[in-house]
Design a protein around this motif. Structure first.
Motif, PDB file in Angstrom:
ATOM      1  N   PRO A  20      16.885  10.971   4.289  1.00  0.00           N
ATOM      2  CA  PRO A  20      16.903   9.620   4.860  1.00  0.00           C
ATOM      3  C   PRO A  20      15.971   8.655   4.131  1.00  0.00           C
ATOM      4  N   ASP A  21      14.817   9.172   3.627  1.00  0.00           N
ATOM      5  CA  ASP A  21      13.873   8.306   2.923  1.00  0.00           C
ATOM      6  C   ASP A  21      14.427   7.835   1.584  1.00  0.00           C
ATOM      7  N   ALA A  22      15.423   8.543   1.060  1.00  0.00           N
ATOM      8  CA  ALA A  22      15.968   8.197  -0.243  1.00  0.00           C
ATOM      9  C   ALA A  22      17.110   7.199  -0.133  1.00  0.00           C
ATOM     10  N   THR A  23      17.493   6.830   1.073  1.00  0.00           N
ATOM     11  CA  THR A  23      18.603   5.897   1.230  1.00  0.00           C
ATOM     12  C   THR A  23      18.158   4.485   0.886  1.00  0.00           C
ATOM     13  N   PRO A  24      19.092   3.629   0.458  1.00  0.00           N
ATOM     14  CA  PRO A  24      18.726   2.234   0.167  1.00  0.00           C
ATOM     15  C   PRO A  24      18.090   1.522   1.358  1.00  0.00           C
ATOM     16  N   ASP A  25      18.596   1.818   2.575  1.00  0.00           N
ATOM     17  CA  ASP A  25      18.031   1.160   3.759  1.00  0.00           C
ATOM     18  C   ASP A  25      16.560   1.520   3.950  1.00  0.00           C
ATOM     19  N   ALA A  26      16.236   2.816   3.766  1.00  0.00           N
ATOM     20  CA  ALA A  26      14.838   3.244   3.923  1.00  0.00           C
ATOM     21  C   ALA A  26      13.960   2.623   2.841  1.00  0.00           C
ATOM     22  N   ASN A  27      14.450   2.594   1.623  1.00  0.00           N
ATOM     23  CA  ASN A  27      13.696   1.986   0.530  1.00  0.00           C
ATOM     24  C   ASN A  27      13.507   0.483   0.750  1.00  0.00           C
ATOM     25  N   MET A  28      14.540  -0.158   1.309  1.00  0.00           N
ATOM     26  CA  MET A  28      14.450  -1.593   1.588  1.00  0.00           C
ATOM     27  C   MET A  28      13.382  -1.869   2.642  1.00  0.00           C
ATOM     28  N   ARG A  29      13.322  -0.989   3.645  1.00  0.00           N
ATOM     29  CA  ARG A  29      12.309  -1.173   4.691  1.00  0.00           C
ATOM     30  C   ARG A  29      10.905  -1.037   4.098  1.00  0.00           C
ATOM     31  N   ARG A  30      10.747  -0.042   3.230  1.00  0.00           N
ATOM     32  CA  ARG A  30       9.444   0.139   2.593  1.00  0.00           C
ATOM     33  C   ARG A  30       9.097  -1.065   1.707  1.00  0.00           C
ATOM     34  N   ALA A  31      10.096  -1.543   0.983  1.00  0.00           N
ATOM     35  CA  ALA A  31       9.881  -2.700   0.114  1.00  0.00           C
ATOM     36  C   ALA A  31       9.501  -3.931   0.930  1.00  0.00           C
ATOM     37  N   ASP A  32      10.227  -4.170   2.012  1.00  0.00           N
ATOM     38  CA  ASP A  32       9.963  -5.347   2.843  1.00  0.00           C
ATOM     39  C   ASP A  32       8.579  -5.271   3.484  1.00  0.00           C
ATOM     40  N   LYS A  33       8.155  -4.067   3.832  1.00  0.00           N
ATOM     41  CA  LYS A  33       6.830  -3.897   4.435  1.00  0.00           C
ATOM     42  C   LYS A  33       5.744  -4.266   3.428  1.00  0.00           C
ATOM     43  N   ALA A  43       6.001  -3.496  -3.657  1.00  0.00           N
ATOM     44  CA  ALA A  43       7.308  -3.993  -3.223  1.00  0.00           C
ATOM     45  C   ALA A  43       8.317  -3.927  -4.364  1.00  0.00           C
ATOM     46  N   ALA A  44       7.887  -4.306  -5.559  1.00  0.00           N
ATOM     47  CA  ALA A  44       8.795  -4.293  -6.709  1.00  0.00           C
ATOM     48  C   ALA A  44       9.310  -2.889  -6.994  1.00  0.00           C
ATOM     49  N   GLU A  45       8.443  -1.886  -6.844  1.00  0.00           N
ATOM     50  CA  GLU A  45       8.869  -0.506  -7.088  1.00  0.00           C
ATOM     51  C   GLU A  45       9.982  -0.097  -6.128  1.00  0.00           C
ATOM     52  N   TRP A  46       9.823  -0.460  -4.858  1.00  0.00           N
ATOM     53  CA  TRP A  46      10.826  -0.068  -3.873  1.00  0.00           C
ATOM     54  C   TRP A  46      12.108  -0.882  -4.013  1.00  0.00           C
ATOM     55  N   TYR A  47      12.001  -2.153  -4.328  1.00  0.00           N
ATOM     56  CA  TYR A  47      13.221  -2.945  -4.541  1.00  0.00           C
ATOM     57  C   TYR A  47      14.008  -2.417  -5.742  1.00  0.00           C
ATOM     58  N   GLY A  65      12.722 -10.705  -7.550  1.00  0.00           N
ATOM     59  CA  GLY A  65      12.429 -11.869  -8.377  1.00  0.00           C
ATOM     60  C   GLY A  65      11.176 -12.591  -7.935  1.00  0.00           C
ATOM     61  N   ILE A  66      11.019 -12.771  -6.617  1.00  0.00           N
ATOM     62  CA  ILE A  66       9.811 -13.429  -6.096  1.00  0.00           C
ATOM     63  C   ILE A  66       8.586 -12.570  -6.365  1.00  0.00           C
ATOM     64  N   SER A  67       8.731 -11.250  -6.220  1.00  0.00           N
ATOM     65  CA  SER A  67       7.610 -10.349  -6.507  1.00  0.00           C
ATOM     66  C   SER A  67       7.166 -10.490  -7.956  1.00  0.00           C
ATOM     67  N   TYR A  68       8.139 -10.566  -8.860  1.00  0.00           N
ATOM     68  CA  TYR A  68       7.791 -10.741 -10.279  1.00  0.00           C
ATOM     69  C   TYR A  68       7.103 -12.086 -10.526  1.00  0.00           C
ATOM     70  N   LEU A  69       7.554 -13.123  -9.823  1.00  0.00           N
ATOM     71  CA  LEU A  69       6.885 -14.426  -9.954  1.00  0.00           C
ATOM     72  C   LEU A  69       5.424 -14.315  -9.524  1.00  0.00           C
ATOM     73  N   GLU A  70       5.193 -13.650  -8.393  1.00  0.00           N
ATOM     74  CA  GLU A  70       3.830 -13.490  -7.886  1.00  0.00           C
ATOM     75  C   GLU A  70       2.987 -12.626  -8.813  1.00  0.00           C
ATOM     76  N   MET A  71       3.631 -11.697  -9.521  1.00  0.00           N
ATOM     77  CA  MET A  71       2.926 -10.804 -10.445  1.00  0.00           C
ATOM     78  C   MET A  71       2.807 -11.418 -11.842  1.00  0.00           C
ATOM     79  N   ARG A  72       3.239 -12.681 -11.980  1.00  0.00           N
ATOM     80  CA  ARG A  72       3.174 -13.405 -13.251  1.00  0.00           C
ATOM     81  C   ARG A  72       3.979 -12.702 -14.341  1.00  0.00           C
ATOM     82  N   GLU A  73       5.192 -12.347 -13.973  1.00  0.00           N
ATOM     83  CA  GLU A  73       6.146 -11.784 -14.924  1.00  0.00           C
ATOM     84  C   GLU A  73       7.415 -12.635 -14.879  1.00  0.00           C
TER      85      GLU A  73
END
Length: 410
Positions: A20-33, A43-47, A65-73
Motif C-alpha cells: 500500500p505504501d508503494a501506491t501512487p496515492d500513498a506516495n502523493m499523501r506523503r508528498a503533500d504532507k 516533497a519532490a522525492e515523493w512527487y 514544479g513549485i517545489s523546484y521553484l522553492e529549491m531554486r531549480e
C-alpha cells in the motif's frame, strides 16, 4: 515443510504491509504532507515517485514544479510547469504565473514576458495591485534582456565548501586588512544564526569556524559590518535591531543598542561605518521615506553622538526596498542592494557616485554579478580588485551562498 510455510506466510504479511505504501496515492499523501511543511526537497522525492507510475498526474507535476521553484531549480520547474500547461490548459490560472517565474529565473526573459502578459489578461481589472506586481516582473525581464547585452566586467565564483554549506550563509564582512572574512550562517529557514570566521592563507580562505563559542554569544544576531579599526562588531536581529559589540571590552553577552537615530523604533536592518568613522549609512523603514526600506546617512559629532538621519533621496531610494549599504570612501561610491530601479529580479546590486554634493542616479552593476535572484551584501576589498556578496542563485550549495567577484581587466 513447516518452516517453508512459515516463511511464505511471513513474506505475504510483509508484502501486504509494504505494497500500500508503494501506491501512487500513498506516495502523493506523503508528498503533500512534506509540501505542507515546506520541506520541498522531501516533497519532490515523493512527487517523483508518483510520476514514475503516473507520468501525467497534473497535481503531482504542478506541486513538483513549485517545489523546484522553492529549491531554486528553475530549469526543472520550467519542465514540470510547461507540461502541466500543455496537459491541462484549464488546470488553473496560477500555473501561468508560476511558469513565467520559472522562465524568468532561468534567464528566458522574452518567453517569461509572454506568460506574465497572459497572467495580466487572465486577471483583468479585478486586482490592480496584483497586476502592478506582474507589470513590475515584466519590467525586470526587460531589464534583464538589456543587462545581458552589456559586456561582462567580472567573473563570479562560489567560495565553496569551506565557507558555504546546505545552510544559509550571508553578509560577508572583510576585516584586518582583508585577511579575515566574517559572515553569518544559519539553518534554513529559521534556525539559530551563528557568526563564523575564515582566515586567508596562501591567498585562499580556510575552512570557517565559530567566531565565538556558543556560551558567549547573543542568539539570533547576524553580523552586518565592523568598525574601521576592526575592534567593534555591529549586528542585527529582528528583536533587538542594530547593536554593537566592542571586542576590547568583551561585551558580547550584552551588546549595546546603536544610538538614535540609527535605532529609532523602526526596522533598521543594516549599517556601514565609513573608513574615517565619521558617517553611518544604514537601512530603515521609518516613516517619511520613499517606501519599504530606504537608505539614510548620519554623521558622527566630535562628542560621539550622531546627527539626525538624512534620506539619500530619489537617486538611491525607490518605492521598493533598498538594503545593505557599503561605501567605498576613497572613490565616494555607494554600493547597495535594491528591489527597485532596473533590477532583473529580486534584489540587485547597484552603485551611486557622489558628485558635487549629490548622489548620482543609481546604476545596476550588471551581469553576472546580478541575477534574477536575490543578490545582497556587497563588500569590496581595499585594493578594489575583488568583492564578495551573497546570492540565492541556482547551482549554489544552499539557500544563500557567499560568492567572490573577480573584476576583469578593462
Amino acid at each position: 515443510m513447516v518452516r517453508y510455510v512459515c516463511l511464505l506466510l511471513a513474506f505475504v504479511l510483509l508484502s501486504s504491509m509494504v505494497l500500500p505504501d508503494a501506491t501512487p496515492d500513498a506516495n502523493m499523501r506523503r508528498a503533500d504532507k512534506a509540501y505542507a511543511k515546506a520541506d520541498f526537497a522531501e516533497a519532490a522525492e515523493w512527487y517523483q515517485k508518483v510520476l514514475e507510475k503516473e507520468p501525467e498526474n497534473v497535481q503531482a507535476l504542478y506541486k513538483l514544479g513549485i517545489s523546484y521553484l522553492e529549491m531554486r531549480e528553475p530549469r526543472k520547474a520550467r519542465l514540470c510547469l510547461d507540461k502541466v500547461n500543455k496537459l491541462n490548459p484549464q488546470f488553473g490560472q496560477k500555473v501561468i504565473v508560476n511558469l513565467a517565474e520559472a522562465l524568468h529565473q532561468n534567464y528566458e526573459f522574452e518567453e517569461a514576458i509572454k506568460y506574465y502578459q497572459q497572467e495580466i489578461y487572465g486577471t483583468g481589472r479585478a486586482d490592480w495591485n496584483y497586476v502592478e506586481v506582474i507589470r513590475k516582473r515584466i519590467e525586470e525581464c526587460k531589464a534583464g534582456m538589456d543587462l545581458l547585452k552589456q559586456p561582462s566586467v567580472a567573473q563570479v565564483v562560489n567560495l565553496g565548501a569551506g565557507i558555504n554549506s546546505a545552510d544559509v550563509e550571508f553578509s560577508p564582512v572583510l576585516a584586518i586588512n582583508d585577511s579575515v572574512l566574517l559572515f553569518t550562517s544559519h539553518k534554513a529557514p529559521e534556525g539559530p544564526e551563528q557568526i563564523r570566521i575564515s582566515n586567508k592563507k596562501n591567498n585562499n580562505w580556510q575552512t570557517s569556524k565559530e567566531y565565538l563559542p556558543a556560551t558567549n554569544t547573543k542568539a539570533g544576531h547576524a553580523i552586518v559590518t565592523v568598525s574601521p579599526n576592526g575592534k567593534v562588531l555591529y549586528t542585527y536581529s529582528p528583536a533587538d535591531g542594530l547593536r554593537s559589540y566592542d571586542e576590547s571590552k568583551n561585551s558580547w553577552v550584552n551588546p549595546k543598542p546603536m544610538p538614535i537615530p540609527l535605532n529609532q523604533l523602526a526596522n533598521e536592518s543594516s549599517v556601514h561605518i565609513t573608513e574615517d568613522g565619521q558617517y553611518a549609512f544604514f537601512a530603515s523603514d521609518r516613516p517619511g521615506g520613499f517606501g519599504g526600506l530606504d537608505l539614510y546617512v548620519s554623521q558622527r559629532f566630535p562628542d560621539g553622538t550622531w546627527s539626525a538621519a538624512i534620506n539619500l533621496g530619489a537617486s538611491v531610494n525607490t518605492a521598493y526596498d533598498e538594503e545593505a549599504p557599503f561605501v567605498d570612501f576613497q572613490t565616494k561610491t555607494l554600493f547597495f542592494s535594491s528591489r527597485g530601479h532596473n533590477t532583473m529580479g529580486g534584489y540587485d546590486i547597484f552603485k551611486s557616485e557622489m558628485r558635487d554634493g549629490k548622489w548620482q542616479p543609481a546604476r545596476n552593476v550588471g551581469y553576472p554579478i546580478n541575477s534574477p535572484h536575490d543578490d545582497l551584501y556587497f563588500t569590496l576589498n581595499k585594493g578594489r580588485t575583488t568583492a564578495y556578496f551573497s546570492s540565492d542563485r541556482p547551482d549554489g550549495m544552499g539557500a544563500l551562498d557567499i560568492y567572490q567577484i573577480l573584476f576583469l581587466a578593462q
